[in-house]
Structures are given as structure tokens and as C-alpha cells.
Scaffold this motif. Structure first.
Motif, short mmCIF file in Angstrom:
data_model
loop_
_atom_site.label_atom_id
_atom_site.label_comp_id
_atom_site.label_asym_id
_atom_site.label_seq_id
_atom_site.Cartn_x
_atom_site.Cartn_y
_atom_site.Cartn_z
N GLN A 158 52.42 43.69 57.92
CA GLN A 158 51.98 44.58 56.86
C GLN A 158 50.89 43.88 56.04
O GLN A 158 51.12 42.82 55.46
CB GLN A 158 53.15 44.94 55.96
N VAL A 159 49.73 44.50 56.00
CA VAL A 159 48.62 43.96 55.22
C VAL A 159 48.80 44.32 53.76
O VAL A 159 49.12 45.46 53.43
CB VAL A 159 47.28 44.51 55.74
N GLN A 160 48.59 43.36 52.90
CA GLN A 160 48.62 43.63 51.46
C GLN A 160 47.22 43.43 50.88
O GLN A 160 46.56 42.43 51.18
CB GLN A 160 49.61 42.71 50.76
N LEU A 161 46.82 44.38 50.07
CA LEU A 161 45.52 44.33 49.39
C LEU A 161 45.80 44.46 47.90
O LEU A 161 46.44 45.42 47.47
CB LEU A 161 44.62 45.47 49.86
N VAL A 162 45.30 43.51 47.12
CA VAL A 162 45.56 43.51 45.68
C VAL A 162 44.23 43.53 44.94
O VAL A 162 43.43 42.60 45.06
CB VAL A 162 46.37 42.27 45.26
N GLU A 163 44.02 44.62 44.18
CA GLU A 163 42.79 44.78 43.41
C GLU A 163 42.94 44.19 42.01
O GLU A 163 44.04 44.15 41.46
CB GLU A 163 42.39 46.26 43.28
N SER A 164 41.82 43.82 41.45
CA SER A 164 41.78 43.36 40.07
C SER A 164 40.38 43.63 39.52
O SER A 164 39.44 43.86 40.28
CB SER A 164 42.12 41.88 39.96
N GLY A 165 40.27 43.62 38.18
CA GLY A 165 38.96 43.71 37.56
C GLY A 165 38.63 45.03 36.91
O GLY A 165 37.57 45.18 36.31
N GLY A 166 39.51 46.01 37.00
CA GLY A 166 39.23 47.28 36.34
C GLY A 166 39.36 47.17 34.84
O GLY A 166 39.76 46.14 34.30
N GLY A 167 39.01 48.26 34.16
CA GLY A 167 39.13 48.26 32.72
C GLY A 167 38.27 49.32 32.08
O GLY A 167 37.76 50.23 32.74
N LEU A 168 38.09 49.19 30.77
CA LEU A 168 37.29 50.12 29.98
C LEU A 168 35.94 49.48 29.68
O LEU A 168 35.87 48.34 29.22
CB LEU A 168 38.02 50.44 28.68
N VAL A 169 34.88 50.23 29.92
CA VAL A 169 33.53 49.72 29.66
C VAL A 169 32.66 50.85 29.12
O VAL A 169 32.90 52.02 29.43
CB VAL A 169 32.93 49.12 30.96
N GLN A 170 31.69 50.50 28.32
CA GLN A 170 30.78 51.50 27.77
C GLN A 170 29.73 51.90 28.81
O GLN A 170 29.41 51.11 29.72
CB GLN A 170 30.10 50.95 26.53
N PRO A 171 29.18 53.08 28.68
CA PRO A 171 28.09 53.48 29.58
C PRO A 171 26.97 52.45 29.56
O PRO A 171 26.59 51.93 28.50
CB PRO A 171 27.62 54.82 29.00
N GLY A 172 26.45 52.15 30.76
CA GLY A 172 25.42 51.12 30.89
C GLY A 172 25.97 49.73 31.12
O GLY A 172 25.22 48.80 31.43
N GLY A 173 27.27 49.57 30.98
CA GLY A 173 27.90 48.27 31.15
C GLY A 173 28.18 47.93 32.60
O GLY A 173 27.83 48.70 33.52
N SER A 174 28.83 46.79 32.80
CA SER A 174 29.12 46.29 34.14
C SER A 174 30.58 45.88 34.27
O SER A 174 31.21 45.48 33.28
CB SER A 174 28.24 45.07 34.46
N LEU A 175 31.07 46.00 35.49
CA LEU A 175 32.39 45.49 35.85
C LEU A 175 32.32 44.93 37.26
O LEU A 175 31.49 45.39 38.06
CB LEU A 175 33.45 46.60 35.80
N ARG A 176 33.21 44.01 37.54
CA ARG A 176 33.31 43.47 38.90
C ARG A 176 34.74 43.62 39.37
O ARG A 176 35.67 43.08 38.75
CB ARG A 176 32.89 42.00 38.94
N LEU A 177 34.92 44.35 40.45
CA LEU A 177 36.23 44.52 41.07
C LEU A 177 36.39 43.53 42.21
O LEU A 177 35.43 43.25 42.94
CB LEU A 177 36.40 45.94 41.60
N SER A 178 37.61 43.03 42.36
CA SER A 178 37.90 42.13 43.48
C SER A 178 39.14 42.62 44.22
O SER A 178 40.04 43.22 43.62
CB SER A 178 38.14 40.71 42.99
N CYS A 179 39.17 42.35 45.50
CA CYS A 179 40.30 42.73 46.35
C CYS A 179 40.68 41.52 47.19
O CYS A 179 39.85 41.02 47.95
CB CYS A 179 39.92 43.90 47.24
N ALA A 180 41.92 41.08 47.05
CA ALA A 180 42.41 39.94 47.81
C ALA A 180 43.30 40.44 48.94
O ALA A 180 44.24 41.21 48.70
CB ALA A 180 43.17 39.00 46.90
N ALA A 181 43.00 39.99 50.15
CA ALA A 181 43.77 40.41 51.32
C ALA A 181 44.77 39.34 51.72
O ALA A 181 44.52 38.15 51.55
CB ALA A 181 42.83 40.70 52.48
N SER A 182 45.89 39.79 52.29
CA SER A 182 46.94 38.85 52.71
C SER A 182 46.69 38.32 54.13
O SER A 182 47.46 37.48 54.60
CB SER A 182 48.31 39.54 52.66
#
Length: 115
Positions: free
Chosen positions: A1-25
Motif C-alpha cells: 500500500q502506497v502512502q502519500l502525505v501532503e503538507s504546505g497548505g494554508g491561507l494566503v492572500q491573493p498574489g501570494g505564494s505557497l509550496r506544497l510537498s508530497c512525501a511517498a512511502s
């Protein structure tokens, strides 16, 4: 069974930036494709970006020029750099692994773009 775990979401203002990451097992080095999908309230899940084993990428038209997908095989991670975020980017973002006809999904991470 593959596990994928996301991180990095959140609240940001328009024009801003975010970086999402996904770690695989599992090792992702030779897997056919990894990607990010998103689902906004009341809408179907849609493909945002994909990166293939050879390193080539594809993006939804709505995010071209603003989002960048990348992978680090040694760390078994796939990332999504999101710049110039807009209100319409608000959604739950899901990491996806597609290989040998099978889809595996992460649990999702919320991205909210609001002032």
C-alpha cells in the motif's frame, strides 16, 4: 500500500505564494507519473500538474506560468510551487501517483486564497 502525505497548505492572500510537498512511502524514481489535483467545493476534481519519470511536465491552462511541479527522487517527494495565487485556486489539493494503471492518493491539503 502506497502512502502519500501532503503538507504546505494554508491561507494566503491573493498574489501570494505557497509550496506544497508530497512525501511517498515508496521509491518514485521509475514511477510513470506523479501529480497534483484539486477539488473546489461543488466542483469535480481536476488535474493541476503532472511530472513524468523522464522529467517532462504538463499543466492545466489555468495555472501555466504560475505553478511549477518538481520531483526529488532521492527524497521521494513531489512539490508544487504556487505563485501569484488567485481566489479561484482555493481548493483541497491532492497528491497523486499513477503507475501500472493504478492511482494512489494522499489525504489532501487545504489551500485558501483570500484577503
Amino acid at each position: 500500500q502506497v502512502q502519500l502525505v501532503e503538507s504546505g497548505g494554508g491561507l494566503v492572500q491573493p498574489g501570494g505564494s505557497l509550496r506544497l510537498s508530497c512525501a511517498a512511502s515508496v521509491s518514485i524514481r521509475s514511477l510513470y507519473a506523479m501529480g497534483w489535483y484539486r477539488q473546489a467545493p461543488g466542483k469535480q476534481r481536476e488535474l493541476v500538474a503532472q511530472i513524468f519519470a523522464a522529467g517532462n511536465t504538463m499543466y492545466a491552462d489555468s495555472v501555466k506560468g504560475r505553478f511549477t511541479i518538481s520531483r526529488d527522487n532521492a527524497k521521494r517527494t513531489v512539490s508544487l510551487q504556487m505563485n501569484d495565487l488567485k481566489a479561484e485556486d482555493t481548493a483541497v489539493y491532492y497528491c497523486n501517483l499513477f503507475n501500472l494503471g493504478r492511482n494512489d492518493w494522499g489525504q489532501g491539503t487545504q489551500v485558501t486564497v483570500s484577503s
